[in-house]
Design an enzyme around this catalytic site. Structure first.
Site, PDB file in Angstrom:
ATOM      1  N   HIS A   1     -17.174  50.601 -10.453  1.00 43.57           N
ATOM      2  CA  HIS A   1     -17.939  51.797 -10.680  1.00 43.57           C
ATOM      3  C   HIS A   1     -19.210  51.573 -11.068  1.00 43.57           C
ATOM      4  O   HIS A   1     -19.490  50.784 -12.113  1.00 43.57           O
ATOM      5  CB  HIS A   1     -17.085  52.767 -11.602  1.00 43.57           C
ATOM      6  CG  HIS A   1     -17.624  54.114 -11.791  1.00 43.57           C
ATOM      7  ND1 HIS A   1     -17.751  55.155 -11.195  1.00 43.57           N
ATOM      8  CD2 HIS A   1     -18.603  54.883 -12.863  1.00 43.57           C
ATOM      9  CE1 HIS A   1     -18.006  56.356 -11.499  1.00 43.57           C
ATOM     10  NE2 HIS A   1     -18.764  55.873 -12.648  1.00 43.57           N
TER      11      HIS A   1
ATOM     12  N   ASN B   1     -11.334  49.031  -8.687  1.00 40.90           N
ATOM     13  CA  ASN B   1     -12.278  49.938  -8.431  1.00 40.90           C
ATOM     14  C   ASN B   1     -13.453  49.145  -9.409  1.00 40.90           C
ATOM     15  O   ASN B   1     -13.657  48.958 -10.073  1.00 40.90           O
ATOM     16  CB  ASN B   1     -12.067  51.115  -8.516  1.00 40.90           C
ATOM     17  CG  ASN B   1     -12.980  52.162  -8.169  1.00 40.90           C
ATOM     18  OD1 ASN B   1     -13.602  51.845  -6.886  1.00 40.90           O
ATOM     19  ND2 ASN B   1     -13.563  53.045  -8.981  1.00 40.90           N
TER      20      ASN B   1
END
Ligand code: GRF
Length: 195
Positions: free
Chosen positions: A108, A106
Site C-alpha cells: 500500500h 499486500n
C-alpha cells in the site's frame, strides 16, 4: 539436499501497470527472494499488468470476478505457498484467505494505518497525504485480512514529503520504495517461516 524454492502467486489489478509484480519477479529471479513466481493472476484480460507478466514469461491467467470467484482463484493458485497482491483493489474472497492463512501480503502506498481503507488507492492516497500537510510518507507491506488495509504490518519504508511535491512526484518517490519493500518483506517472512 537443497531446499526447494517457495512458490508465489501474484494478483494484479485490472488498472495496474504491473511495476510491483515486475519488481517481485526480478527479485526472485536474481535470488534476492528465495522463491519463484509460479503464476500471475489478472482480474481482466488486456491490462498493462497482464501484458507485463506475459512479457516476463511468467505463467499468466485471467480470473474475472463473478460466480465462484473464490473457488476459481483457489484453483488458479494451486501449488502456491504465498500470495502477493500488487495493485489488486478488492477484498479477497474468504476461500482464498482460508487457503493461505497469514500467507497473503499486500503493498500500500502510504504509512498505514494512515491513508488506508476503501477508496484509498493510487493518486487518492498521495493527494490525501499532501492535503493533510504530512512531512513524511512511504509504503507499507502488510498481511491481508478481510478488511481493507488492516492486516498486521510487516515492513514500512519512508520518504520525506517536500513542500513542492505534487501527487505525481510523491507517487514516483513512493513507488521506488514499494519496489524494494515488497521483495524485502517477502524474503523476510519466507526466512522467518522456514526457521
Ligand atoms: C501500487 O501503488 C500499490 O501500492 C497499490 O497499487 C499500485 C500498483 O502499481 N496497491 P503497479 O501496478 O504495481 O505499478
Amino acid at each position: 539436499m537443497e531446499k526447494s524454492l517457495e512458490r508465489v502467486g501474484i494478483m494484479v489489478g485490472s488498472k495496474g501497470r504491473g511495476s510491483n509484480m515486475t519488481a517481485l519477479v526480478k527479485a526472485c529471479r536474481s535470488g534476492q527472494v528465495p522463491a519463484e513466481v509460479s503464476v500471475v493472476i489478472a482480474s481482466g484480460a488486456g491490462s498493462d499488468a497482464e501484458k507485463a507478466a506475459i512479457d516476463l514469461g511468467v505463467p499468466t491467467t485471467v480470473v474475472t470476478p463473478g460466480d465462484r470467484y473464490g473457488e476459481r482463484l483457489v484453483e488458479a493458485l494451486e501449488g502456491c505457498d504465498w500470495l502477493c497482491l500488487a495493485g489488486f483493489l478488492r477484498i479477497l474472497p474468504g476461500e482464498v484467505l482460508q487457503k493461505f492463512p497469514d500467507r497473503v501480503l499486500n503493498i500500500h502506498p502510504s504509512l498505514l494505518p494512515k491513508f488506508g481503507g476503501k477508496g484509498m488507492y493510487g493518486h487518492h492516497v498521495h493527494e490525501a497525504v499532501l492535503a493533510a500537510g504530512e512531512t513524511e510518507s512511504g509504503c507499507t507491506v502488510h498481511f491481508v485480512n478481510e478488511r481493507y488495509d488492516e492486516g498486521a504490518v510487516l515492513l514500512q519504508k519512508r520518504c520525506p514529503v517536500e513542500p513542492d511535491d505534487s501527487a505525481e512526484t510523491l507517487a514516483a518517490k513512493v513507488l521506488k520504495l514499494e519496489h524494494q519493500a515488497f521483495a524485502e518483506a517477502l524474503s523476510k517472512v519466507i526466512h522467518e517461516r522456514s526457521c
